[in-house]
Enzyme design. Structure first.
Site, PDB file in Angstrom:
ATOM      1  N   ASP A   1     -13.288   3.025   7.806  1.00  0.00           N
ATOM      2  CA  ASP A   1     -12.342   3.723   6.935  1.00  0.00           C
ATOM      3  C   ASP A   1     -13.036   4.245   5.686  1.00  0.00           C
ATOM      4  OD1 ASP A   1      -9.752   4.680   6.041  1.00  0.00           O
ATOM      5  OD2 ASP A   1      -9.940   3.149   4.491  1.00  0.00           O
TER       6      ASP A   1
ATOM      7  N   LYS B   1      -7.594  -1.056   6.776  1.00  0.00           N
ATOM      8  CA  LYS B   1      -8.073  -1.855   5.637  1.00  0.00           C
ATOM      9  C   LYS B   1      -7.071  -2.911   5.203  1.00  0.00           C
ATOM     10  CE  LYS B   1      -7.462   1.794   2.206  1.00  0.00           C
ATOM     11  NZ  LYS B   1      -7.662   2.977   3.032  1.00  0.00           N
TER      12      LYS B   1
ATOM     13  N   HIS C   1       0.854  -1.185   0.000  1.00  0.00           N
ATOM     14  CA  HIS C   1       0.000   0.000   0.000  1.00  0.00           C
ATOM     15  C   HIS C   1       0.885   1.228   0.000  1.00  0.00           C
ATOM     16  CE1 HIS C   1      -4.084   1.587   0.444  1.00  0.00           C
ATOM     17  NE2 HIS C   1      -3.519   2.599   1.082  1.00  0.00           N
TER      18      HIS C   1
HETATM   19  N1  URA Z   1      -3.996   5.696   1.685  1.00  0.00           N
HETATM   20  C1  URA Z   1      -5.034   5.392   2.515  1.00  0.00           C
HETATM   21  O1  URA Z   1      -5.617   4.323   2.405  1.00  0.00           O
HETATM   22  N2  URA Z   1      -5.386   6.263   3.447  1.00  0.00           N
HETATM   23  C2  URA Z   1      -4.773   7.449   3.599  1.00  0.00           C
HETATM   24  O2  URA Z   1      -5.139   8.194   4.484  1.00  0.00           O
HETATM   25  C3  URA Z   1      -3.701   7.770   2.743  1.00  0.00           C
HETATM   26  C4  URA Z   1      -3.326   6.873   1.787  1.00  0.00           C
END
Ligand code: URA
Length: 428
Positions: free
Chosen positions: A165, A191, A87
């Protein structure tokens, strides 16, 4: 705060005045916001208080755990696959997921990726993929399992995973509360922990286009997230990577898909290729897979083959042309020389103003809006030639987007010094 009965104004005032939120207050406010008992305007005020006052590590850990507990946590261990994901904390032109997921699957790992939409001035993987005709990110958990088994990857909207989220992310996007370490860390990790990958690599951005203001803050974010992952039993490591300039030569949804296809065809900008291969190497290492060279999968077409299968499985049709904004304007070079620094934030904002991102929750993005960068940092520039082309379907958007690029780059006499793309690797 103490006690077991909470109300939103009291929780907001506590954080507004610089207090720390108790575990019980955090659990309550996340649950109550997720099920609608705390109103968006109340959560907006709390987010702004968190943005301004911050949170300590213990509050971040509890806030993340509460967001994670707001939905189910997927588990793919019964499939017997080596699952791993990555991520990014968000950047400009950051299309790395698109080539990376097929590269990693071509090397033998499986990637269950819960991805996001654009956030602030940064693009989102789902908005990019949805510029492919027919592509759907709305996958049931059953479908995610099937895709993992059959083709080794699924890229999907988090949906019922970490629903807190999903709501907070959309609210932050339109309330000026994105650039906050506790809010980024908890958003990413809730997540990612929910999606069920057994290992995780984080790409934490540093520079003008990143959400954190300084390298020190990006480092702090990386350490915070790595510790959260490990505390929840998921081996996690992070790369700190440069985001002073946009990644690659395109910013905007369909433009970035086009560039990703070039990378998958064995070409594409060197920085996109380098970061893809480096992140793939980290992911395979963490997943315990030793064997294929990730770079080879870009040269021999096996990653492209995986990408085509992934897109087709999710309803996408790569034979249909990608959309491109109907109106365009070009920025040309006033003088010759070498392209100097290009401010990632300014280019991200230009793409956002062109329609590539949102200013209201749930608004539709323009898939064909964005910026093509013709001369990148360090490349020779001839007076009068095109440096940037801006695309949009809405001509009124061109002047404000052009204004963002004013002063956002320079053409210099001498080539600027090389900057490393990978700044550091954080393992704990
Ligand atoms: N990616 C995410 O999932 N959340 C954020 O706040 C920033 C980048």
């Amino acid at each position: 705060m103490t006690g077991t009965v909470f109300d939103a104004p009291t929780v907001i005032r506590c954080k507004r005045d610089g207090g720390r939120l108790s575990d019980a207050a955090i659990d309550w406010v996340i649950e109550a916001y997720t099920d609608g008992r705390v109103a968006p305007e109340q959560m907006s005020a709390l987010l702004m208080a968190i943005f301004l006052r911050g949170m300590d590590r213990k509050e971040i850990a509890r806030w993340t755990a509460a967001m994670l507990a707001s939905g189910p946590r997927l588990d793919f261990t019964d499939l017997g696959l080596a699952t791993v994901d990555k991520h990014s904390t968000g950047g400009v032109g950051d299309k790395i997921t698109l080539p990376l997921v097929p590269v990693v699957t071509a090397c033998g790992a499986a990637v269950p990726q819960a991805a996001g939409r654009g956030l602030g001035h940064t693009g989102g993987t789902l908005d990019k993929l949805e510029s492919i005709a027919g592509f759907s990110a709305e996958l049931s958990n059953h479908r995610v399992r099937e895709q993992l088994r059959d083709i080794g990857a699924a890229i999907f909207a988090a949906g019922e995973l970490a629903p807190a989220d999903a709501k907070l992310y959309a609210l932050r996007d339109v309330t000026g509360t994105v650039e906050s370490l506790p809010l980024v860390a908890s958003s990413v990790m809730s997540k990612k922990l929910a999606e069920g990958a057994a290992a995780l690599v984080l790409d934490v951005k540093v520079g003008s286009g990143a959400f954190m203001n300084s390298e020190a803050e990006s480092r702090d974010l990386a350490h915070t997230m790595v510790e959260l992952g490990i505390a929840h039993g998921v081996p996690t490591r992070a790369l700190l990577t440069d985001m002073e300039a946009p990644l690659g030569a395109t910013v905007g949804n369909s433009l970035e898909v086009e560039e990703s296809l070039e990378v998958l065809a064995g070409g594409g900008p060197p920085d996109v290729v380098e970061l893809t291969v480096r992140l793939a190497t980290e992911m395979l290492d963490l997943a315990g897979i030793d064997g294929r060279d990730p770079a080879e999968t870009l040269r021999d077409g096996s990653a492209m083959d995986r990408f085509r299968r992934l897109v087709a499985a999710q309803g996408g049709d790569l034979a249909k042309p990608l959309p491109i904004g109907r109106h365009s304007e070009t920025v040309t070079a006033a003088r010759g020389g070498t392209m100097g620094d290009i401010d990632a934030m300014a280019v991200g904002l230009a793409a956002w103003r062109l329609g590539a991102g949102r200013s209201r929750p749930g608004a539709r993005v323009q898939h064909g809006a964005g910026v093509r960068i013709h001369r990148r940092r360090g490349e020779p520039v001839v007076a009068g030639e095109a440096l940037f082309t801006l695309y949009t379907d809405t001509p009124d958007r061109l002047p404000p987007a052009m204004a963002e690029l004013d002063g956002a780059f320079s053409v210099v006499a001498d080539p600027p010094p090389r900057r490393p793309l990978i700044i550091d690797r954080i393992t704990r």
